[in-house]
Design an enzyme around this catalytic site. Structure first.
Site, mmCIF file in Angstrom:
data_model
loop_
_atom_site.group_PDB
_atom_site.id
_atom_site.type_symbol
_atom_site.label_atom_id
_atom_site.label_comp_id
_atom_site.label_asym_id
_atom_site.label_seq_id
_atom_site.Cartn_x
_atom_site.Cartn_y
_atom_site.Cartn_z
ATOM 1 N N GLY A 165 26.049 68.215 49.985
ATOM 2 C CA GLY A 165 26.080 66.880 49.500
ATOM 3 C C GLY A 165 27.093 66.118 50.160
ATOM 4 C CG ASN A 179 18.661 71.571 43.380
ATOM 5 O OD1 ASN A 179 18.469 71.015 42.125
ATOM 6 N ND2 ASN A 179 19.638 71.899 43.584
ATOM 7 C CG HIS A 238 23.222 75.055 43.161
ATOM 8 N ND1 HIS A 238 24.330 74.140 43.025
ATOM 9 C CD2 HIS A 238 22.401 74.575 44.070
ATOM 10 C CE1 HIS A 238 24.210 73.159 44.195
ATOM 11 N NE2 HIS A 238 23.121 73.348 44.936
ATOM 12 C CB SER A 250 24.021 68.299 54.654
ATOM 13 O OG SER A 250 25.062 67.949 53.786
ATOM 14 C CD GLU A 306 22.226 75.294 48.337
ATOM 15 O OE1 GLU A 306 21.480 74.823 48.992
ATOM 16 O OE2 GLU A 306 22.479 75.429 47.227
HETATM 17 P P1 PGA Z 1 22.224 68.807 49.711
HETATM 18 O O1 PGA Z 1 22.249 69.782 48.401
HETATM 19 O O2 PGA Z 1 20.772 68.937 50.217
HETATM 20 O O3 PGA Z 1 22.341 67.405 49.180
HETATM 21 O O4 PGA Z 1 23.406 69.022 50.409
HETATM 22 C C1 PGA Z 1 21.823 71.044 48.478
HETATM 23 C C2 PGA Z 1 21.823 71.867 47.343
HETATM 24 O O5 PGA Z 1 22.761 71.526 46.455
HETATM 25 O O6 PGA Z 1 20.905 72.579 47.076
#
Ligand code: PGA
Length: 259
Positions: free
Chosen positions: A177, A13, A99, A217, A171
């Protein structure tokens, strides 16, 4: 893995990153790094503006295309929106829906997300329905209740036959993030709960056919371990999917493990 005979699904993504020129550069680098065959199903989700150019750039590669959102109507006076039908036309096979960034920053409700799920299914686009708890909800032990509500509402009036091409991404909002990946126990618990709930809402063969992804992450270093957890059929990757070394390693992890 649970979904029978399915390759792990690895989705990148890109969020609101990469203009058209940078998108083409990134996908070209990735193409050169991964070769022609992969033992995973690889999907990239660039911004809307890059979709069509990338659909051309990935012809004759194993990469597939996803959008990051869609509108539920087919067309009409919805300034600024893009329909699932247009996404199909631009080359998308998948769409990420619900999301947590869209839920938190753009006011998306479970009801809106459910309408988007139906729009995607009507256009034969595979929905990747995202669900997950905030850190406050986890601390107050509401995780499973939140997952249940988001799942039940997101799947309202979705038939058993629609679930043959369907993915759900767990998630945890606090893991996105932040570098704070959920631990294997937390991932296993949430995924088993989702699989079991799908079995109750539909039946167990249908539940096993739905691909359950973990996101939050995920990096090349932890992806192989996460992908071994029971009921994890793939990963949804944000930040690390913008780094071709990181993402190509994830796409090739099975070759490296010798599976
Ligand atoms: P990330 O994001 O891998 O940067 O934690 C995952 C996402 O938002 O789908």
């Amino acid at each position: 893995m649970d979904s029978q005979n399915q390759k792990p699904l690895i989705v990148g993504n890109w969020k609101m990153n990469q203009n058209v020129t940078d998108s083409i550069k990134l996908v070209t680098t990735l193409k050169n790094m991964i070769g022609e065959n992969l033992e995973v199903e690889a999907v990239i989700a660039p911004p809307y503006t890059s979709l069509y150019s990338i659909s051309i750039a990935i012809q004759e590669t194993p990469l597939k295309l996803a959008a990051q959102n869609c509108h539920w109507e087919e067309s009409g006076a919805y300034t600024g929106e893009v329909s699932a039908d247009f996404l199909k036309d631009a080359g998308c096979d998948y769409v990420i829906l619900g999301h947590s960034e869209r839920r938190a920053q753009f006011g998306e409700t479970d009801e809106m997300i459910n309408k988007k799920v139906h729009a995607a299914l009507n256009c034969e686009i595979t929905p990747i329905l995202c669900i997950g708890e905030t850190s406050k909800e986890r601390k107050s032990e509401k995780t499973l209740a939140v997952l249940e509500t988001q799942l039940r509402r997101g799947l309202m009036e979705v038939n058993m036959s629609d679930l043959t091409n369907f993915a759900i991404a767990y998630e945890p909002v606090w893991a996105i993030g932040t570098g704070d990946t959920a631990n294997p126990y937390q991932i296993a618990e949430a995924h088993a709960y989702i699989r079991n709930l799908l079995g109750k809402l539909y039946d167990s063969p249908t539940a096993s056919g739905v691909r359950l992804l973990y996101g939050g992450s995920v990096r090349a270093e932890n992806a192989p371990e996460i992908l071994q957890i029971n009921h994890v059929d793939g990963v949804l990757v944000g930040g690390a999917s913008l780094n071709p070394e990181q993402f190509s390693k994830m796409l090739q992890y099975r070759e490296v493990l010798g599976n």
